[in-house]
Design an enzyme around this catalytic site. Structure first.
Site, PDB file in Angstrom:
ATOM      1  N   CYS A  54      51.569  21.122  14.312  1.00  0.00           N
ATOM      2  CA  CYS A  54      51.175  19.998  13.465  1.00  0.00           C
ATOM      3  C   CYS A  54      50.036  19.181  14.074  1.00  0.00           C
ATOM      4  O   CYS A  54      49.724  18.089  13.589  1.00  0.00           O
ATOM      5  CB  CYS A  54      52.372  19.081  13.243  1.00  0.00           C
ATOM      6  N   GLU A1310      56.753  47.231  18.193  1.00  0.00           N
ATOM      7  CA  GLU A1310      57.943  46.984  19.011  1.00  0.00           C
ATOM      8  C   GLU A1310      57.897  47.594  20.416  1.00  0.00           C
ATOM      9  O   GLU A1310      58.338  46.959  21.372  1.00  0.00           O
ATOM     10  CB  GLU A1310      59.188  47.506  18.273  1.00  0.00           C
TER      11      GLU A1310
END
Length: 1378
Positions: A54, A1310
């Site tokens: 933010c 992965e």
């Protein structure tokens, strides 16, 4: 006294004046930006200032000094009223796609520093603010500015690489040769010694660095050969190897003079009027900001129960997470008298509202002017402030708030107490008093001696004397932006080697910061020698003792830290003092006094260039920028909660269980329903279809009926006008429980035989005979803790009921759209075609949004159907972490037999996973774990069991690696144990047991790629200079007692594919429009892994058109149905082949038109075909040729193919604290022919750093009653910018195309995660060296993660021996590990 006040909010945002005469003071700046101004670039990641998503820039003007100040701040904590008469700049305000990007936005995108993109706007704004204050920063400045920012995807390296181009050092290097990738330059160019390998700069052959470059080139070339000295490439005899992922010459120049100015109108307003008190009232909150002490006194008289607030960094968290309410808040941030900081005769006086950043800057500036001896406590404060939260917090947090809060782990209070600081107070009548902070100021946990009507005015820190020594220490889980486990400050006044005075204060050892008064008094008059050290160790061990189960846990570790810190202090004084009465420090002991100092990050990325004859419009194999990177960097990329609200939209808040295992006696929503703005309460009685969920087995209730089985289980939901009302009402729903005994840990489940069925077993050979033929047998166990997904975007969803035909449209942050569709249809009791799921992108997933997103979307759909209006919900971070599950914790219990030379003969092993309260995907996770137990090794005789433990924690679920990393680590630990037993190096043991060509796995799958494993291994050894560095590590360890290094290499052999055969499929739908543009749809979800980008590259190659003519809008179930989840690293394989098949159909349909008019363009051919009524859309479907594994007959092949890799890591540990730093990591990875090297290398680096968190840092703590204690970034720590290896080198194996998959590429998302296990075993090697110095030989248990606590306690010595672990069962632990 009456006060002139202002009640109209005025501020500027991105240059626009904002005026609000009815502002709600409850709102944060972030809420205001997103809800009122519709500026959604700034993201909500945590709500507590811990992730930086933010971040915005706040600018203010000082009418007295005429100076403009720019700071970065967390918009999620900043009250909207706080920015009154300030200027706010968001990511939208510095650049956009339409108006052009700012260099900060452009460089992070082009340097491949944005993957999922959710964190990108916050990182951009942190960097932007730094440049506004310092347009040519150093790399240290850049790393410091990112202390408050987190990224879960990239591994941080590309962000730092891109922003390094702003530094003065980079500019100087770039000017050395006056070359910026000039393709027309006739002079051959070479790598720079420090930069070319990072893909940043080349030197001409005649450059001054030529000779060093030549040596560097030879050291890094694949075959130690150069081909024509081509820029940033090495010939491998086939295709060239490049090290440039981006071209700095393409970056626009940064000109600080062209930045947007501070609003002139705001300057005029501030100059024209005297500062006024501001007051805002609405929705039960009065917010007041006085500007002087007199006004503050009047306000406090008028509102005696008001709460003072400065930076809102503490109260904001209390309101958001602890749900505390303060009817009157008084901001002291603008009180003039509280903002003074100055030097005086006795020291420095600091106003209570002075921010930590201002203190740091002021002390640094004045320490250069004052004698060193006066500044020892100042230096300690400056050093500590570096580790105090992130810059966004330090920029707004006042020192007074930190003191008055009275946290027992405050970083500053131990220093202030030890330094002899005094606090000045004034009451509302104007009466002043002064109080020493060390003398009974802190009276209890977060309590102090300040009177109710008093205000802290200033803090006075005295100078230190010539004879004084001062040091402060801190140990946390993570170095950057983390609260202390224990901190301490020491001061001693020595006169000719005799202690004249001393003070010692410790945080984390009591409900308050605690002075060691008994020990302080004991050493007065004593010589500063070894006998004093011995006595202090005994005294501190007694005075700072902790009872087993004390709040905070880790009692043995915390007590040992107290002794370690004093020992470091003792040695540092001996080292810096020349006095005959003070003993000298032995050379090997000096390492205890040196803090870790990170060098500037450097790296190499090596990948295979495309062939010289490849078409220039064929993008496959090229490092294209992620197609959403520019939108992500400007804040224009839209995530679910960024979507514009639908007409009549409402908000849903979930009611979660507060008990781990209990019967529900009743649920009462009466009070909640009586609230204004509340529309409905939803529970199991409102479900028209099935209330059961689950992909493998439907054993989980959507809404609990008569019993809850974990904390965080859904009981019901509130529908209200907005989020604030909905969440407040949800807290008012009363639930009465009857407690039942919970099962929390794996050990509890084993004791009670609480397992899900089936129990898995795989066998090979005869383990009994194998053990009989073994020379040695080892039995043991190892634990691997769970891991939080910590995607930056929490679970989010919007459900829109349609008025016709019971249709439901759902916008969901989900990885498995098919499962979301079927789940919602089942709970609604409708057919699947009545539900459409749409997903544009995810702000990270990692497996956590595969099945666990269904609970939220299903509940939301039920509620939307009930009220007949669109509904939205985005879980808060604490709600998400409390309810959605994690990676499975594992326990492996094993017995292994092997020969004297270390070759494994037999293995019997039981794997236990903590599956939680529902099966979810735990069975499949266990299958994958068992299939990968052997990693790269040949196991002739095996008997392996897999148990999925049923416990009372939220159901654990898919996570990157899907059980493989846990199994791999247990196997590699076995190798480590065998090496200790045989007295051989770990790499020798590993090589000896490698699978050989022609051998199969222990479940009888033949592996065609075994030779590539060995090649990865050999190249990794060579590139890392393993043998030479191993000798250097041994030399370092012989010379240093308290710092040790370790070096480790591990292999990786990873099976690719879903173990359920039906899931190995992909589908695509491709449309060619009349103008030649192409719309591409497929079953994969974009979550940062670059899937959309790669699929467009595949389509571009197949259709033979430029990639910019192809677009992917979103993934939805009404375009491509019945899809497999975007998971398992196979999405590019499956969807890529489907895309290729569909595009081939279309290309073939256009063939007649190409042949008829070969001189025409693509658009012409398309137009002609369209006029000829040729279908210009096609589907593609692909399924892998798998037989699958039959668990009944134990036959079949579960994986399509295998991929390989290897990694070498070197670490350095602090044996006294358990802290560590990763000095270097080298990775070699087989990805076949990479579709996009930049994306693939980004996946390797990001996966590695996520694995690093799993194996060394990230840890969940549970209360004995099953409540998660580590919620949010304040308590759960993922790796940060300075946790990455100081040197980070990645190489893609060249010349290994893989014919089984699309474009000859291999899976990449992965597999690399486990390569971080190299760090774990390097740490174990370093611990082993420390133990040898203590005379302790042989193997030892080190569970994962290898946290600072575990590292320190494994380095057993005279300090740790004083604190033996208490006997289990004799106390109630503060927390347990699952």
């Amino acid at each position: 006294m009456s006060l002139k006040e202002n009640n109209i909010l005025i501020f500027f945002c991105n240059g626009q004046k904002i005026t609000d005469d009815n502002v709600d003071p409850n709102l944060t700046l972030l809420s205001y930006l997103r809800l009122k101004l519709r500026l959604t670039g700034s993201k909500l990641g945590c709500g507590e200032g811990g992730c930086g998503a933010c971040t915005v820039m706040i600018s203010s003007y000082d009418r007295l000094t005429k100076k403009i100040t720019h700071i970065s701040a967390n918009a999620c904590l900043t009250p909207i009223c706080q920015v009154h008469m300030m200027a706010v700049t968001t990511v939208e305000g510095i650049g956009s796609i339409k108006d052009g990007l700012h260099p900060v936005q452009e460089r992070i995108a082009k340097a491949h520093g944005s993957q999922c993109g959710f964190c990108t706007p916050g990182i951009v704004m942190s960097m932007y603010t730094l440049l506004r204050n310092n347009y040519q920063p150093t790399m240290t400045d850049i790393e410091d500015t990112f202390q408050g920012n987190l990224c879960r995807c990239t591994g941080y390296r590309p962000i730092l690489e891109g922003y390094r181009t702003f530094t003065k050092d980079y500019q100087n290097e770039a000017n050395c040769c006056q070359i910026r990738d000039d393709v027309n330059n006739e002079n051959p160019v070479r790598w720079s010694k420090d930069d070319g390998l990072n893909g940043r700069q080349c030197y001409q052959v005649n450059c001054c660095q030529m000779q060093d470059d030549l040596k560097n080139l030879k050291e890094h070339s694949v075959n130690s050969q150069s081909n024509d000295n081509k820029c940033c490439m090495i010939s491998n005899g086939k295709r060239q190897i490049s090290t440039k992922l981006f071209q700095p010459s393409e970056f626009m120049e940064y000109d600080p003079t062209q930045e947007k100015i501070f609003p002139p109108e705001l300057i005029l307003m501030l100059e024209r009027e005297e500062p006024k008190l501001v007051k805002f009232e609405r929705n039960g909150l009065t917010w007041i900001r006085p500007v002087n002490l007199l006004q503050l006194s009047v306000v406090r008289n008028n509102f005696p129960n008001s709460k003072l607030v400065s930076g809102n960094t503490e109260i904001g968290v209390d309101v958001k997470l602890k749900k505390m309410q303060y009817p009157v808040l008084v901001s002291v941030s603008h009180v003039t008298e509280l903002n003074n900081i100055y030097l005086c005769e006795t020291g420095v006086s600091i106003g209570a509202s002075v921010t930590l950043s201002r203190i740091e800057d002021f002390l640094k500036e004045n320490m250069d002017k004052l004698p060193d001896y006066q500044c020892k406590s100042f230096a300690a404060i400056v050093d500590m402030l570096h580790w105090f939260a992130g810059q966004q917090i330090r920029n707004v947090a006042g020192i007074g708030g930190n003191i008055i809060t009275g946290s027992p782990i405050s970083d500053l209070n131990p220093i202030l107490m030890t330094a002899g600081c005094t606090l000045d107070f004034a009451d509302t009548r104007g009466v002043h008093r002064s109080l020493p902070i060390a003398e009974h100021f802190f009276t209890g946990y977060r309590k102090n001696a300040m009177k109710p009507n008093e205000t802290l005015i200033s803090i006075n820190i005295p100078y230190t004397k010539k004879t004084e020594h001062f040091k402060a220490f801190k140990q946390a889980h993570r170095r950057d932006d983390d609260i202390a486990i224990v901190n301490a400050a020491f001061r001693v006044d020595l006169h000719d080697g005799v202690v004249h005075d001393s003070s010692m204060a410790f945080g984390g050892m009591a409900p308050t910061t605690k002075m060691a008064k008994q020990t302080m008094n004991k050493i007065i008059g004593r010589y500063w020698d070894k006998s004093l050290l011995d006595d202090v160790i005994v005294s501190l061990a007694n005075e700072m003792s902790l009872a087993p189960g004390a709040p905070g846990g880790m009692t043995e570790y915390r007590q040992s830290l107290v002794l370690s810190f004093f020992f470091k202090f003792y040695l540092s004084i001996n080292q810096e003092t020349c006095n005959k009465n003070i003993p000298k420090v032995s050379p090997s002991d000096t390492s205890a006094t040196f803090p870790f100092k990170r060098d500037e990050v450097k790296s190499t990325q090596m990948f295979q260039e495309v062939a010289n004859d490849q078409s220039p419009i064929d993008p496959v194999g090229r490092p294209l920028v992620h197609l959403s990177a520019y939108q992500q960097a400007t804040g224009e990329a839209v995530y679910v909660d960024d979507m514009v609200a639908f007409q009549n939209e409402l908000y849903m808040a979930v009611v979660l269980s507060k008990k781990a295992h209990a019967k529900i006696k009743y649920v009462d929503a009466t009070s909640a329903l009586s609230m204004r703005g509340v529309h409905a309460f939803i529970d199991h009685k409102d479900v028209p279809g099935s209330n059961l969920l689950g992909e493998i087995e439907q054993d989980e209730e959507l809404f609990a009926t008569d019993k809850v089985t974990c904390v965080g289980q859904y009981i019901g939901a509130i529908v209200a006008d907005n989020q604030e009302i909905a969440q407040r009402a949800a807290r008012m729903v009363r639930v009465e429980y009857q407690d039942l005994e919970p099962i929390i840990s794996i050990e509890d489940a084993i004791a009670k035989e609480s397992y899900f069925k089936p129990i898995y077993r795989l066998e090979k050979g005869n383990v009994t005979n194998g053990f009989e033929s073994s020379d040695k047998i080892i039995e043991g166990e190892m634990r691997i803790g769970e891991q939080e997904h910590f995607y930056l975007e929490t679970q989010s969803c919007i459900a829109v009921p349609k008025q016709e035909e019971d249709f439901m449209e759902v916008f969901s942050a989900a990885q498995d759209l098919y499962l979301s569709q079927t789940t919602i249809a089942n709970v609604l009791g409708v057919k699947y075609h009545k539900v459409n799921i749409r997903t544009k992108r995810l702000g990270g997933g990692f497996g956590g949004k595969e099945t666990r997103s269904c609970n939220l979307s299903a509940a939301l759909a039920i509620a939307a159907r009930r009220v007949g209006r669109p509904l939205r919900c985005m879980l808060d971070r604490d709600e998400d972490m409390a309810s959605t599950g994690t990676r499975h914790a594992f326990l492996g219990r094993y017995k292994v037999g092997f020969s004297n030379d270390g070759k494994i003969q037999s293995l019997k092993i039981c794997l236990y996973s903590n599956s939680g309260n529902a099966l979810d995907l735990s069975a499949s996770v266990m299958e994958c774990a068992l299939f990968h137990l052997q990693n790269a090794y040949h196991l002739p005789n095996v008997d392996a069991y897999g148990y999925c433990c049923k416990t009372n924690i939220p159901s654990n679920t898919a996570f990157r690696g899907f059980g493989r990393p846990q199994a791999f680590l247990i196997m590699e630990n076995l190798m480590s144990e065998i090496s200790f037993s045989c007295g051989m190096t770990q790499n020798m043991i590993r090589e000896l047991n490698f699978l050989q060509v022609g051998q199969s796995t222990y479940y009888n799958q033949k592996i065609d790629e075994v030779h590539l494993l060995k090649r990865c291994w050999d190249e990794c050894l060579e590139k890392s200079d393993y043998e030479v560095r191993q000798s250097k590590v041994a030399e370092f360890n012989s010379l240093n007692r308290w710092k040790k290094r370790g070096l480790s290499i591990i292999p990786l052999l990873y099976g690719v594919g879903f173990t359920e055969v039906f899931m190995n499929k992909g589908a695509a739908f491709v449309i060619i429009y009349h103008d030649g543009s192409v719309l591409l749809s497929h079953g994969g979800v974009e979550m940062g892994q670059g899937l959309y980008t790669k699929m467009i590259q595949v389509a571009s190659r197949t259709l033979k058109i430029p990639s910019d003519q192809i677009f992917t809008d979103e993934t939805s179930t009404n375009k491509v149905p019945n899809t497999s989840p975007t998971a398992g690293s196979v999405s590019s394989d499956l969807n890529g082949m489907a895309v290729k098949i569909a595009c081939e159909k279309l290309y073939k349909r256009l063939e007649p038109y190409r042949k008829q008019k070969p001189d025409k363009t693509w658009s012409d051919w398309v137009a002609a075909a369209n006029m000829d009524r040729v279908s210009l859309f096609a589907t593609g479907f692909y399924k892998t040729p798998l037989t699958g594994f039959d668990w009944t007959t134990k036959t079949g092949e579960p994986f399509h193919y295998f991929t390989s890799g290897a990694a070498v890591s070197e670490v350095e540990i602090d044996c006294l604290t358990g802290d560590h730093v990763v000095l270097r990591t080298d990775i070699v990875m087989d990805v076949g022919d990479s579709i996009n090297p930049a994306i693939d290398i980004g996946q390797i680096e990001g996966g590695f750093i996520q694995g690093y968190g799993l194996f060394t840092l990230e840890e969940h703590h549970w209360s004995p009653r099953g409540e998660l204690l580590t919620k949010g970034p304040g308590f759960y720590k993922i790796p940060s910018f300075t946790d990455i290896p100081v040197e980070f080198n990645v190489s893609l194996l060249d010349g290994v195309p893989h014919t089984k998959v699309v474009c000859s590429s291999k899976a990449i998302g992965e597999p690399p995660l486990f390569l971080a296990g190299s760090v774990f075993f390097a740490i174990k090697e370093a611990i082993l060296a420390s133990r040898k110095d203590c005379g302790i030989d042989g193997s030892f248990c080190l569970d994962s993660p290898a946290t600072a606590e575990r590292i320190r306690m494994a380095c057993s010595d005279t300090f740790t021996e004083k604190f033996p672990p208490p006997v289990p069962g004799t106390f109630t632990p503060f927390f347990i590990r699952s």
